[in-house]
Motif scaffolding. Structure first.
Motif, PDB file in Angstrom:
ATOM      1  N   THR A  35       0.836  -1.200   0.000  1.00 59.74           N
ATOM      2  CA  THR A  35       0.000   0.000   0.000  1.00 59.74           C
ATOM      3  C   THR A  35       0.873   1.253   0.000  1.00 59.74           C
ATOM      4  O   THR A  35       2.067   1.202   0.329  1.00 59.74           O
ATOM      5  CB  THR A  35      -0.925   0.023   1.226  1.00 59.74           C
ATOM      6  OG1 THR A  35      -0.119   0.135   2.417  1.00 59.74           O
ATOM      7  CG2 THR A  35      -1.773  -1.239   1.302  1.00 59.74           C
ATOM      8  N   VAL A  36       0.247   2.378  -0.349  1.00 56.67           N
ATOM      9  CA  VAL A  36       0.962   3.664  -0.353  1.00 56.67           C
ATOM     10  C   VAL A  36       1.445   3.998   1.057  1.00 56.67           C
ATOM     11  O   VAL A  36       2.577   4.466   1.249  1.00 56.67           O
ATOM     12  CB  VAL A  36       0.048   4.790  -0.890  1.00 56.67           C
ATOM     13  CG1 VAL A  36       0.751   6.138  -0.782  1.00 56.67           C
ATOM     14  CG2 VAL A  36      -0.359   4.515  -2.322  1.00 56.67           C
ATOM     15  N   GLU A  37       0.603   3.739   2.055  1.00 57.21           N
ATOM     16  CA  GLU A  37       0.966   4.043   3.448  1.00 57.21           C
ATOM     17  C   GLU A  37       2.201   3.259   3.878  1.00 57.21           C
ATOM     18  O   GLU A  37       3.119   3.815   4.499  1.00 57.21           O
ATOM     19  CB  GLU A  37      -0.210   3.727   4.370  1.00 57.21           C
ATOM     20  CG  GLU A  37       0.062   4.084   5.823  1.00 57.21           C
ATOM     21  CD  GLU A  37      -1.132   3.823   6.725  1.00 57.21           C
ATOM     22  OE1 GLU A  37      -1.029   4.111   7.926  1.00 57.21           O
ATOM     23  OE2 GLU A  37      -2.157   3.320   6.224  1.00 57.21           O
ATOM     24  N   GLU A  38       2.236   1.969   3.530  1.00 54.94           N
ATOM     25  CA  GLU A  38       3.392   1.143   3.893  1.00 54.94           C
ATOM     26  C   GLU A  38       4.662   1.642   3.202  1.00 54.94           C
ATOM     27  O   GLU A  38       5.727   1.738   3.819  1.00 54.94           O
ATOM     28  CB  GLU A  38       3.133  -0.312   3.496  1.00 54.94           C
ATOM     29  CG  GLU A  38       2.065  -0.998   4.348  1.00 54.94           C
ATOM     30  CD  GLU A  38       1.682  -2.360   3.794  1.00 54.94           C
ATOM     31  OE1 GLU A  38       1.050  -3.141   4.519  1.00 54.94           O
ATOM     32  OE2 GLU A  38       2.016  -2.645   2.617  1.00 54.94           O
ATOM     33  N   ALA A  39       4.548   1.983   1.920  1.00 54.33           N
ATOM     34  CA  ALA A  39       5.710   2.447   1.156  1.00 54.33           C
ATOM     35  C   ALA A  39       6.262   3.753   1.709  1.00 54.33           C
ATOM     36  O   ALA A  39       7.476   3.919   1.851  1.00 54.33           O
ATOM     37  CB  ALA A  39       5.334   2.615  -0.320  1.00 54.33           C
ATOM     38  N   VAL A  40       5.350   4.680   2.038  1.00 58.15           N
ATOM     39  CA  VAL A  40       5.795   5.984   2.567  1.00 58.15           C
ATOM     40  C   VAL A  40       6.415   5.811   3.955  1.00 58.15           C
ATOM     41  O   VAL A  40       7.411   6.466   4.280  1.00 58.15           O
ATOM     42  CB  VAL A  40       4.612   6.977   2.598  1.00 58.15           C
ATOM     43  CG1 VAL A  40       5.018   8.273   3.305  1.00 58.15           C
ATOM     44  CG2 VAL A  40       4.147   7.294   1.184  1.00 58.15           C
ATOM     45  N   ASN A  41       5.861   4.939   4.776  1.00 58.70           N
ATOM     46  CA  ASN A  41       6.433   4.700   6.115  1.00 58.70           C
ATOM     47  C   ASN A  41       7.850   4.122   6.017  1.00 58.70           C
ATOM     48  O   ASN A  41       8.746   4.527   6.762  1.00 58.70           O
ATOM     49  CB  ASN A  41       5.538   3.743   6.906  1.00 58.70           C
ATOM     50  CG  ASN A  41       4.259   4.410   7.396  1.00 58.70           C
ATOM     51  OD1 ASN A  41       4.207   5.633   7.508  1.00 58.70           O
ATOM     52  ND2 ASN A  41       3.242   3.622   7.683  1.00 58.70           N
ATOM     53  N   VAL A  42       8.045   3.174   5.101  1.00 55.73           N
ATOM     54  CA  VAL A  42       9.386   2.607   4.898  1.00 55.73           C
ATOM     55  C   VAL A  42      10.334   3.675   4.371  1.00 55.73           C
ATOM     56  O   VAL A  42      11.486   3.793   4.821  1.00 55.73           O
ATOM     57  CB  VAL A  42       9.319   1.409   3.914  1.00 55.73           C
ATOM     58  CG1 VAL A  42      10.722   0.954   3.533  1.00 55.73           C
ATOM     59  CG2 VAL A  42       8.543   0.252   4.542  1.00 55.73           C
ATOM     60  N   ALA A  43       9.844   4.488   3.423  1.00 56.95           N
ATOM     61  CA  ALA A  43      10.675   5.550   2.844  1.00 56.95           C
ATOM     62  C   ALA A  43      11.077   6.575   3.902  1.00 56.95           C
ATOM     63  O   ALA A  43      12.195   7.105   3.866  1.00 56.95           O
ATOM     64  CB  ALA A  43       9.921   6.235   1.708  1.00 56.95           C
ATOM     65  N   LEU A  44      10.184   6.859   4.841  1.00 57.87           N
ATOM     66  CA  LEU A  44      10.501   7.795   5.927  1.00 57.87           C
ATOM     67  C   LEU A  44      11.731   7.341   6.704  1.00 57.87           C
ATOM     68  O   LEU A  44      12.641   8.138   6.972  1.00 57.87           O
ATOM     69  CB  LEU A  44       9.304   7.917   6.884  1.00 57.87           C
ATOM     70  CG  LEU A  44       8.310   9.041   6.661  1.00 57.87           C
ATOM     71  CD1 LEU A  44       7.134   8.888   7.609  1.00 57.87           C
ATOM     72  CD2 LEU A  44       8.948  10.395   6.844  1.00 57.87           C
ATOM     73  N   GLU A  45      11.758   6.077   7.065  1.00 58.47           N
ATOM     74  CA  GLU A  45      12.889   5.551   7.838  1.00 58.47           C
ATOM     75  C   GLU A  45      14.171   5.540   7.005  1.00 58.47           C
ATOM     76  O   GLU A  45      15.254   5.855   7.511  1.00 58.47           O
ATOM     77  CB  GLU A  45      12.573   4.130   8.329  1.00 58.47           C
ATOM     78  CG  GLU A  45      11.489   4.073   9.396  1.00 58.47           C
ATOM     79  CD  GLU A  45      11.812   4.952  10.583  1.00 58.47           C
ATOM     80  OE1 GLU A  45      12.958   4.910  11.074  1.00 58.47           O
ATOM     81  OE2 GLU A  45      10.922   5.715  11.012  1.00 58.47           O
TER      82      GLU A  45
END
Length: 408
Positions: A35-45
């Motif tokens: 999902t977009v949320e999962e991808a953005v959360n991983v990208a944040l880290e």
């Protein structure tokens, strides 16, 4: 300790200068099942790890909406390098070169099935097989080393899974060229001389040590799950930050001086007590900012100036209540006690409602809004303490001995 304040209190982007970047995820390239949320959360880290290794002090990295990331880098000296480091997808792939194919025919459109054309940083074309034999997900460590001719290169250590695959690949394709590709750019394409069982590889052809270090950072922190596009890139110069600090400083000095003069003239010696409480309030506020490692922004300075007015406002309410009691023929000691008692509810109501608003701004605001909310919240709590407790203690010390008339 808050001295020197320039070292103890962190300055925000608008005061120190630096860079503000907004990244937007390319959701069209989202991996299946993610999902977009999962991808953005991983990208944040991943971006946070890259920025930390880049050495930026007190960066702000936050999510904005569903598919955007905001990055503030105060005091950054090389904004272009930082942009490349943050926005790079860092997708590392190992692919075999198709040495049986004809690169010239491929460039004319006759690309063999299962092949593709990629280029190196100098624009040199390579005919490669599309199959990805190994990816950067198997990298355990990356470090910069210097070759015998003084040229930097990046040494890679693969994890157990990657080492096994790499041993199989190198053992099966001895004599062939294995291309190392980063974000669809061929970095090198060495000939496999022998089977490599220890899971080690190197990336050569890097012109400078700085570029080698950047490559090490992005490979070590991992690839972004989806490509991110830079939709806003604003650089704030240090001279603009210095102008903001100077203007904010003088605005605070002028406001503080005006308040101190008014209180001293209108409330006489009691006004001097309020002025002492005001200075303590500012000292507590700066000390709290230093202790909490909070970042001071231009709106934060506005919050400090607003705090000056709110701090004195509480003393004005108390002093007016005391004057009312003195006008009713009360003794100074009794007038002070009653004045503080009657003013307490009004002061608490006014400050608590403002504090609630500040906490809401802190919770839902971003960047400068949080800076304003932080200084305002700390200032409110400090002003409540100085106005209600500190001034009361001073009055009690003055009124230990009988006083016929209170200077107010």
């Amino acid at each position: 300790a808050i001295y020197p304040p320039g070292e103890k209190i962190n300055l925000g982007l608008d005061l120190k200068g630096g860079m503000h970047v907004v990244l937007e995820a390319d959701t069209s390239k989202l991996p299946p099942g993610e999902t977009v949320e999962e991808a953005v959360n991983v990208a944040l880290e991943i971006i946070r790890n890259r920025v930390d290794q880049f050495g930026v002090k007190e960066p702000t990295i936050a999510r904005q909406g569903s598919n955007r990331i905001v990055v503030d880098l105060p005091g950054i000296e090389e904004p272009q390098r930082a942009v490349e480091l943050i926005g790079k997808t860092a997708l590392l792939e190992f692919k075999l070169m198709d040495e049986k194919g004809d690169i010239n025919k491929a460039l004319k459109g006759e690309v063999p099935p299962g092949d593709e054309i990629l280029y190196d940083s100098k624009g040199e074309p390579y005919l490669l097989k599309k199959e990805v034999l190994l990816s950067g997900r198997t990298i355990k460590d990356a470090r910069v080393e210097i070759g015998q001719w003084g040229q930097p290169y990046v040494a890679l250590d693969l994890n157990a899974e990657g080492a096994d695959k790499f041993a199989q690949i190198t053992g099966r394709h001895i004599g062939e060229r294995l291309a190392i590709i980063l974000d669809n750019v061929v970095k090198s394409a060495p000939v496999i001389r022998t089977r490599i069982p220890n899971g080690k590889a190197i990336i050569e052809g890097i012109p400078t040590l700085e570029e080698a270090n950047e490559l090490r950072i992005v490979l070590k922190s991992g690839a972004l799950p989806v490509p991110f596009n830079i939709i806003q890139n604003t650089v704030v110069g240090p001279s603009l930050g210095r102008d903001s600090i100077r203007n904010g400083f003088w605005a605070g000095i002028i406001g503080l001086s005006a308040v101190i003069i008014f209180m001293a003239v209108y409330y006489k010696k009691s006004g001097l007590i309020a002025n002492l409480a005001l200075l303590l309030n500012l000292l507590f506020l700066l000390g709290a900012l230093a202790a909490l490692k909070a970042t001071l922004t231009l709106p934060g300075i506005a919050g400090i100036i607003l705090t000056i007015g709110m701090s004195v406002d509480a003393n004005v309410i108390i002093f007016e209540r005391i004057k009312e009691e003195l006008a009713g023929e009360r003794a100074p000691r009794s007038a002070v006690d009653t004045g503080y008692k009657n003013a307490l509810r009004t002061i608490l109501d006014a400050n608590i409602t403002t504090l609630i608003t500040a906490l809401i701004l802190f919770e839902f605001g971003t960047g400068p809004i949080k800076g304003f909310a932080t200084t305002l919240s700390i200032g409110i709590l400090a002003s409540l303490f100085t106005a209600i407790v500190v001034t009361r203690v001073i009055f009690n010390l003055i009124l230990i001995r009988p006083v016929r008339k209170l200077s107010i």
